[in-house]
Design an enzyme around this catalytic site. Structure first.
Site, PDB file in Angstrom:
ATOM      1  N   ARG A  86       0.799  -1.234   0.000  1.00  0.00           N
ATOM      2  CA  ARG A  86       0.000   0.000   0.000  1.00  0.00           C
ATOM      3  C   ARG A  86       0.828   1.279   0.000  1.00  0.00           C
ATOM      4  O   ARG A  86       0.541   2.201  -0.754  1.00  0.00           O
ATOM      5  CB  ARG A  86      -0.924   0.041   1.241  1.00  0.00           C
ATOM      6  CG  ARG A  86      -2.200  -0.714   1.060  1.00  0.00           C
ATOM      7  CD  ARG A  86      -2.645  -1.285   2.392  1.00  0.00           C
ATOM      8  NE  ARG A  86      -1.735  -2.356   2.749  1.00  0.00           N
ATOM      9  CZ  ARG A  86      -1.916  -3.621   2.370  1.00  0.00           C
ATOM     10  NH1 ARG A  86      -2.976  -3.957   1.703  1.00  0.00           N
ATOM     11  NH2 ARG A  86      -1.025  -4.545   2.671  1.00  0.00           N
ATOM     12  N   THR A  87       1.820   1.328   0.873  1.00  0.00           N
ATOM     13  CA  THR A  87       2.576   2.583   0.972  1.00  0.00           C
ATOM     14  C   THR A  87       3.289   2.843  -0.348  1.00  0.00           C
ATOM     15  O   THR A  87       3.253   3.945  -0.893  1.00  0.00           O
ATOM     16  CB  THR A  87       3.570   2.512   2.143  1.00  0.00           C
ATOM     17  OG1 THR A  87       2.833   2.152   3.320  1.00  0.00           O
ATOM     18  CG2 THR A  87       4.252   3.844   2.371  1.00  0.00           C
ATOM     19  N   LYS A 115      26.848  -4.795  -3.626  1.00  0.00           N
ATOM     20  CA  LYS A 115      28.305  -4.767  -3.834  1.00  0.00           C
ATOM     21  C   LYS A 115      29.012  -4.067  -2.682  1.00  0.00           C
ATOM     22  O   LYS A 115      30.192  -3.752  -2.784  1.00  0.00           O
ATOM     23  CB  LYS A 115      28.629  -4.020  -5.125  1.00  0.00           C
ATOM     24  CG  LYS A 115      27.990  -4.576  -6.370  1.00  0.00           C
ATOM     25  CD  LYS A 115      28.478  -3.764  -7.568  1.00  0.00           C
ATOM     26  CE  LYS A 115      27.613  -3.925  -8.784  1.00  0.00           C
ATOM     27  NZ  LYS A 115      27.843  -2.852  -9.742  1.00  0.00           N
ATOM     28  N   ARG A 136      11.626   3.720   2.687  1.00  0.00           N
ATOM     29  CA  ARG A 136      11.203   2.825   3.772  1.00  0.00           C
ATOM     30  C   ARG A 136      12.390   1.948   4.105  1.00  0.00           C
ATOM     31  O   ARG A 136      13.055   1.406   3.212  1.00  0.00           O
ATOM     32  CB  ARG A 136      10.034   1.958   3.330  1.00  0.00           C
ATOM     33  CG  ARG A 136       9.809   0.783   4.254  1.00  0.00           C
ATOM     34  CD  ARG A 136       8.543   0.048   3.964  1.00  0.00           C
ATOM     35  NE  ARG A 136       7.380   0.802   4.372  1.00  0.00           N
ATOM     36  CZ  ARG A 136       6.174   0.267   4.553  1.00  0.00           C
ATOM     37  NH1 ARG A 136       5.978  -1.011   4.353  1.00  0.00           N
ATOM     38  NH2 ARG A 136       5.170   1.017   4.935  1.00  0.00           N
ATOM     39  N   HIS A 169       6.002   5.951  11.275  1.00  0.00           N
ATOM     40  CA  HIS A 169       5.446   5.849   9.928  1.00  0.00           C
ATOM     41  C   HIS A 169       4.572   7.093   9.747  1.00  0.00           C
ATOM     42  O   HIS A 169       3.345   7.012   9.744  1.00  0.00           O
ATOM     43  CB  HIS A 169       4.625   4.560   9.829  1.00  0.00           C
ATOM     44  CG  HIS A 169       4.275   4.134   8.440  1.00  0.00           C
ATOM     45  ND1 HIS A 169       4.397   4.950   7.345  1.00  0.00           N
ATOM     46  CD2 HIS A 169       3.773   2.954   7.977  1.00  0.00           C
ATOM     47  CE1 HIS A 169       3.994   4.296   6.269  1.00  0.00           C
ATOM     48  NE2 HIS A 169       3.620   3.086   6.627  1.00  0.00           N
TER      49      HIS A 169
HETATM   50  C1  NCD Z   1       2.170  -0.914   8.141  1.00  0.00           C
HETATM   51  C2  NCD Z   1       3.677  -0.806   8.232  1.00  0.00           C
HETATM   52  O1  NCD Z   1       4.387  -1.071   7.275  1.00  0.00           O
HETATM   53  O2  NCD Z   1       4.123  -0.382   9.301  1.00  0.00           O
HETATM   54  N1  NCD Z   1       1.722  -1.116   6.842  1.00  0.00           N
HETATM   55  C3  NCD Z   1       1.404  -0.008   6.093  1.00  0.00           C
HETATM   56  O3  NCD Z   1       2.259   0.780   5.740  1.00  0.00           O
HETATM   57  N2  NCD Z   1       0.109   0.184   5.804  1.00  0.00           N
HETATM   58  C4  NCD Z   1       1.568  -1.844   9.112  1.00  0.00           C
HETATM   59  C5  NCD Z   1       2.036  -3.253   9.186  1.00  0.00           C
HETATM   60  O4  NCD Z   1       2.913  -3.671   8.440  1.00  0.00           O
HETATM   61  O5  NCD Z   1       1.498  -3.952  10.023  1.00  0.00           O
END
Ligand code: NCD
Length: 359
Positions: A86-87, A115, A136, A169
């Site tokens: 999703r993100t 590398k 991320r 997040h």
């Molecule tokens: C979350 C995350 O990555 O922290 N997912 C997201 O971005 N919607 C929640 C999760 O992984 O449980």
């Protein structure tokens, strides 16, 4: 206005989140997006308004054509070294809405990190080709370090933290706030509401960021419901205490359901088990899940949320209930991320003016 070019990394890292806030701005606007404490109520309200504008404009061909020109001169790099659906996709879609082209690295075994290249050099490389880096990482605080590194190069592009370790997040929290704003539009807004967090709160970064963002609202009560060993971190509770916020800890979910205006379910974050030497197999999933029966005890105007991915925390049979807003919540991520990116580049006003001229 202080700048990341004027402070050594070690000194910057010693500052409190509140002290760091101004360092992350440029021309008075939010530039790097690294943690939830950067956002005040005004920011949340203006982002929500802009997201709604974009959402409506995107319904027409004319509106979409305008939006696609908004950032057609910019490119974004999506650097996701941790799994994401999703993100990643909502950032991708947000960039497409604004006309940005994107590049991506999702698997570091196919990049030069394999590398032996350092993360610093990788990120600096991305900044050579792109105007924004969305990242991320499994490493808490990495985005922050990278923001400092890039700010001290000749290509100081903004960084958005799209999830950092077990820590924060912030853009998920923005979409959660937008979902709450929309859900409580006709019931007095977020002020005074009771928000209940359920599940693995020790390692769930979405809850940590959202809990902090809720401090921008008056008289909100936060419930943290988790089995022993999985409760929310003391740093978050200290932040709540400092802000004088109301909160309660519990391990008994089902009896508390009738009190909630919003319930935020989360999954067990067992990908951390190995490094922490714990076995989440003992987590009593049944006690921290929401089934069809529970709908009877949920207030008529309450909402049920989940950042997803879900496992067994919410029975899919609950999805048809209008109070289950998690699919809309997910879609809100695309709108609020588009609003955030437009704001970072100072193009929000352009969208506002266009929307105003078309009423
Ligand atoms: C979350 C995350 O990555 O922290 N997912 C997201 O971005 N919607 C929640 C999760 O992984 O449980």
């Amino acid at each position: 206005m202080p700048a990341l070019t004027e402070i050594r990394l070690e000194e910057y890292l010693k500052l409190s989140q509140a002290e760091k806030r101004d360092y992350l701005k440029r021309d008075g606007r939010i530039f790097h997006v690294l943690f939830a404490q950067q956002f005040g109520r005004d920011d949340l309200e203006s982002l929500g308004r802009l997201a709604t504008r974009i959402r409506f404009m995107a319904k027409s061909r004319e509106g979409m054509s305008f939006l696609r020109e908004t950032l057609s001169d910019k490119r974004a790099m999506l650097y996701f070294s941790q799994p994401s659906t999703r993100t990643f996709l909502s950032f991708c879609a947000a960039c497409q809405i604004l006309g940005m082209t994107t590049g991506e690295v999702r698997d570091t075994s196919t990049s030069s990190e394999f590398k032996g290249e350092s993360r610093e050099d990788s990120v600096r490389t991305f900044s050579s080709y792109f105007d924004l880096i969305v990242m991320r990482s499994e490493i808490g605080g990495l985005a922050e370090r990278m923001a400092w590194v890039l700010s001290n190069t000749e290509r100081p592009v903004p960084i958005i933290n799209a999830g950092s370790g077990k820590d924060q997040h912030p853009t998920q929290a923005l979409l959660d706030i937008y979902t709450l704003q929309r859900s409580f539009e006709n019931t007095g807004g977020i002020d005074g509401k009771t928000i209940m967090f359920v599940g693995d709160l020790a390692r769930g970064r979405t809850v940590r960021s959202l809990s902090l963002l809720l401090l921008n609202y008056r008289d909100v009560k936060q419930y943290f419901i988790a089995p022993p060993g999985y409760q929310i971190g003391s740093d978050i509770l200290e932040a709540l205490e400092r802000a004088g916020a109301r909160y309660e800890l519990s391990s008994d979910f089902h009896s508390l359901i009738p009190e909630a205006d919003a319930i935020y379910m989360t999954r067990v974050q067992d990908e951390w088990d190995k490094s922490e030497g714990r076995a989440s197999g003992q987590f009593d999933r049944g006690r921290y899940s929401f089934g069809v029966e529970d709908l009877k005890r949920l207030k008529q105007k309450a909402v049920l949320m989940h950042p997803f991915p879900r496992r067994t925390e919410i029975d899919p049979a609950v999805d048809h209930d209008p109070r289950a807003v998690y699919w809309r919540q997910m879609r809100n991520g695309m709108w609020i991320r588009a609003a955030l990116i437009a704001t970072i580049f100072g193009r929000g006003k352009m969208i506002d003016e266009h929307a105003a001229s078309n009423i």
